[in-house]
Write an enzyme that holds these catalytic residues in place. Structure first.
Site, PDB file in Angstrom:
ATOM      1  N   GLU A 295      -2.415  -8.255  12.178  1.00  0.00           N
ATOM      2  CA  GLU A 295      -1.727  -9.678  11.770  1.00  0.00           C
ATOM      3  C   GLU A 295      -2.524 -11.011  12.161  1.00  0.00           C
ATOM      4  OE1 GLU A 295       1.292  -6.191  12.102  1.00  0.00           O
ATOM      5  OE2 GLU A 295      -0.494  -6.952  13.402  1.00  0.00           O
TER       6      GLU A 295
ATOM      7  N   PRO B 234       0.791  -1.140   0.073  1.00  0.00           N
ATOM      8  CA  PRO B 234      -0.331  -0.078  -0.003  1.00  0.00           C
ATOM      9  C   PRO B 234       0.951   1.205  -0.134  1.00  0.00           C
ATOM     10  CG  PRO B 234      -0.668  -1.468   1.727  1.00  0.00           C
ATOM     11  CD  PRO B 234       0.887  -2.005   1.372  1.00  0.00           C
ATOM     12  N   THR B 235       0.476   2.407  -0.708  1.00  0.00           N
ATOM     13  CA  THR B 235       1.280   3.464  -0.636  1.00  0.00           C
ATOM     14  C   THR B 235       0.230   4.664  -1.052  1.00  0.00           C
ATOM     15  OG1 THR B 235       3.124   4.690  -2.049  1.00  0.00           O
ATOM     16  CG2 THR B 235       1.546   3.491  -3.341  1.00  0.00           C
TER      17      THR B 235
ATOM     18  N   ARG C 254      -4.014   1.182   9.199  1.00  0.00           N
ATOM     19  CA  ARG C 254      -3.948   1.530   7.665  1.00  0.00           C
ATOM     20  C   ARG C 254      -3.798   0.586   6.872  1.00  0.00           C
ATOM     21  NH1 ARG C 254       1.392   4.705   8.469  1.00  0.00           N
ATOM     22  NH2 ARG C 254       2.147   3.127   9.623  1.00  0.00           N
TER      23      ARG C 254
ATOM     24  N   ASP D 138       5.425  -3.268   3.316  1.00  0.00           N
ATOM     25  CA  ASP D 138       5.060  -1.922   3.764  1.00  0.00           C
ATOM     26  C   ASP D 138       6.167  -1.083   2.965  1.00  0.00           C
ATOM     27  OD1 ASP D 138       2.941  -2.867   4.779  1.00  0.00           O
ATOM     28  OD2 ASP D 138       3.699  -2.208   6.999  1.00  0.00           O
ATOM     29  N   ASP D 139       6.057   0.122   2.553  1.00  0.00           N
ATOM     30  CA  ASP D 139       7.180   0.843   1.863  1.00  0.00           C
ATOM     31  C   ASP D 139       7.886   1.734   2.588  1.00  0.00           C
ATOM     32  OD1 ASP D 139       5.353   2.957   2.762  1.00  0.00           O
ATOM     33  OD2 ASP D 139       5.025   3.915   0.811  1.00  0.00           O
ATOM     34  N   ASP D 140       7.905   1.455   4.147  1.00  0.00           N
ATOM     35  CA  ASP D 140       8.956   2.087   4.749  1.00  0.00           C
ATOM     36  C   ASP D 140       9.794   1.424   5.714  1.00  0.00           C
ATOM     37  OD1 ASP D 140       7.047   1.429   6.464  1.00  0.00           O
ATOM     38  OD2 ASP D 140       6.468   3.203   7.336  1.00  0.00           O
TER      39      ASP D 140
ATOM     40  N   THR E 198      11.856  -0.113   9.885  1.00  0.00           N
ATOM     41  CA  THR E 198      12.254   1.347  10.206  1.00  0.00           C
ATOM     42  C   THR E 198      11.040   2.204   9.524  1.00  0.00           C
ATOM     43  OG1 THR E 198      13.158   0.845   7.800  1.00  0.00           O
ATOM     44  CG2 THR E 198      14.628   0.768   9.563  1.00  0.00           C
ATOM     45  N   ARG E 199      11.181   3.561   9.887  1.00  0.00           N
ATOM     46  CA  ARG E 199      10.105   4.478   9.537  1.00  0.00           C
ATOM     47  C   ARG E 199      10.923   5.831   9.135  1.00  0.00           C
ATOM     48  NH1 ARG E 199       6.649   3.926  13.609  1.00  0.00           N
ATOM     49  NH2 ARG E 199       5.465   2.495  12.499  1.00  0.00           N
TER      50      ARG E 199
ATOM     51  N   ASP F 151      -3.226   4.739  -2.417  1.00  0.00           N
ATOM     52  CA  ASP F 151      -4.695   5.264  -1.595  1.00  0.00           C
ATOM     53  C   ASP F 151      -5.050   6.746  -2.178  1.00  0.00           C
ATOM     54  OD1 ASP F 151      -6.512   6.250   0.273  1.00  0.00           O
ATOM     55  OD2 ASP F 151      -5.250   5.998   1.918  1.00  0.00           O
TER      56      ASP F 151
END
Length: 307
Positions: free
Chosen positions: A253, A59-60, A135, A163-165, A281-282, A90
């Site tokens: 989860e 998702p982004t 999210r 996740d993208d981060d 990470t974020r 989104d």
């Protein structure tokens, strides 16, 4: 007519050049790898058509760091031959920014670009902490719908929520490729849940007996979204397996896994859950005070430039 004499040294040079040209043709005709052993093994399996496809669901959403985050992830797809990227934006439409990034990375036949907007009541507002609302629910569920309709169910494949981060080692995808049909693979995740590492605890027979989670350890599966991947056939077998807004914080989860597996059926990977190959990470929120000042003057530093 004068006689042309070719010396032995010239013959040797011609032979060497010929061999080099043959090698170049071979390498251009077949994708090869000179990297670590696990990556070489993946390329060998890919050539033999025995490497399962991994569908990475991401998702982004539009934000200043979006392109930077996705560019970083795209480098993994350039290296790992069996990844198919499902990116779900989104937004009301798919965007040229995301599509151009995918094409520029050379992933023409290895991505699916989708879009669905999160309902307003579930969107984070202003200074809301990122954990206050679930999210990616709409986006992940749309990806699962696409998979159930379009994936080749006759071939073993794997589904991973990417996740993208987060930060991912390439080796994680070599481990993920070992997931057996009908199983859920599991491994540790670094820098999550208030711990240096959150991991499954194995018994003497290397089966999952518990978890070391410090935050809400009573959850059925007290793990991060990056800690597991799922054999595609389970999603086909259990169409009711979807994400939900109607769950407690931290239970996404557990919500998806409760349909698909039990603790004792989990398949430990990453050196029996001793190797950390993914980190939660974020990216720090981008500070754009000077840009905001420019915008108030009806100017932009990125006028005509995609950042």
């Amino acid at each position: 007519m004068s006689e042309v004499r070719i010396r032995p040294r010239q013959v040797l040079i011609l032979i060497i050049v010929f061999i080099v040209l043959l090698l170049m043709v071979h390498r251009n005709g077949k994708r090869t790898c000179d990297g670590p052993e696990y990556l070489q093994a993946m390329y060998s399996q890919q050539q033999a058509d025995t490497l399962p496809k991994i569908y990475a669901i991401t998702p982004t959403y539009a934000r200043p760091a979006q392109k930077a985050e996705l560019t970083r992830l795209s480098h993994i797809f350039m290296l790992v031959p069996n990844l198919h990227w499902i990116l779900i934006e989104d937004s009301n439409t798919t965007t040229p920014l995301v599509r151009n990034l995918l094409l520029r990375a050379g992933l023409e036949n290895r991505f699916t670009q989708l879009n669905i907007k999160t309902p307003p009541e579930f969107k984070l507002q202003g200074k809301d902490p990122n954990w206050i609302k679930p999210r990616g629910v709409e986006q992940r569920n749309l990806a699962l719908t696409w998979l159930r309709a379009h994936a080749n169910v006759d071939r073993h494949a794997i589904v991973f929520f990417m996740d993208d981060d987060n930060s991912y080692a390439v080796e994680l995808f070599a481990e993920m490729s070992k997931i057996q049909p009908g199983r859920v693979g599991i491994w540790p995740v670094g820098l999550v849940g208030g711990l240096m590492v959150e991991r499954p605890l194995l018994d003497s027979e290397n089966r999952v007996a518990g978890f070391n989670a410090a935050w809400r350890p009573e959850r059925p599966f007290p793990i991060d979204m990056a800690a597991f991947a799922i054999s595609l056939d389970l999603f086909i077998k259990y169409p009711q397996a979807v994400f939900s807004y109607e769950v407690q914080r931290g239970y996404q989860e557990s919500e998806i896994l409760r349909y698909l597996t039990t603790r004792d059926q989990l398949q430990p990977l990453a050196n029996n859950c001793r190797d950390v190959l993914v980190w939660h990470t974020r990216t720090e929120k981008t500070k754009l005070n000077a840009e905001d000042a420019l915008i108030r003057q009806h100017k932009r530093s990125d006028e005509g430039i995609e950042v």
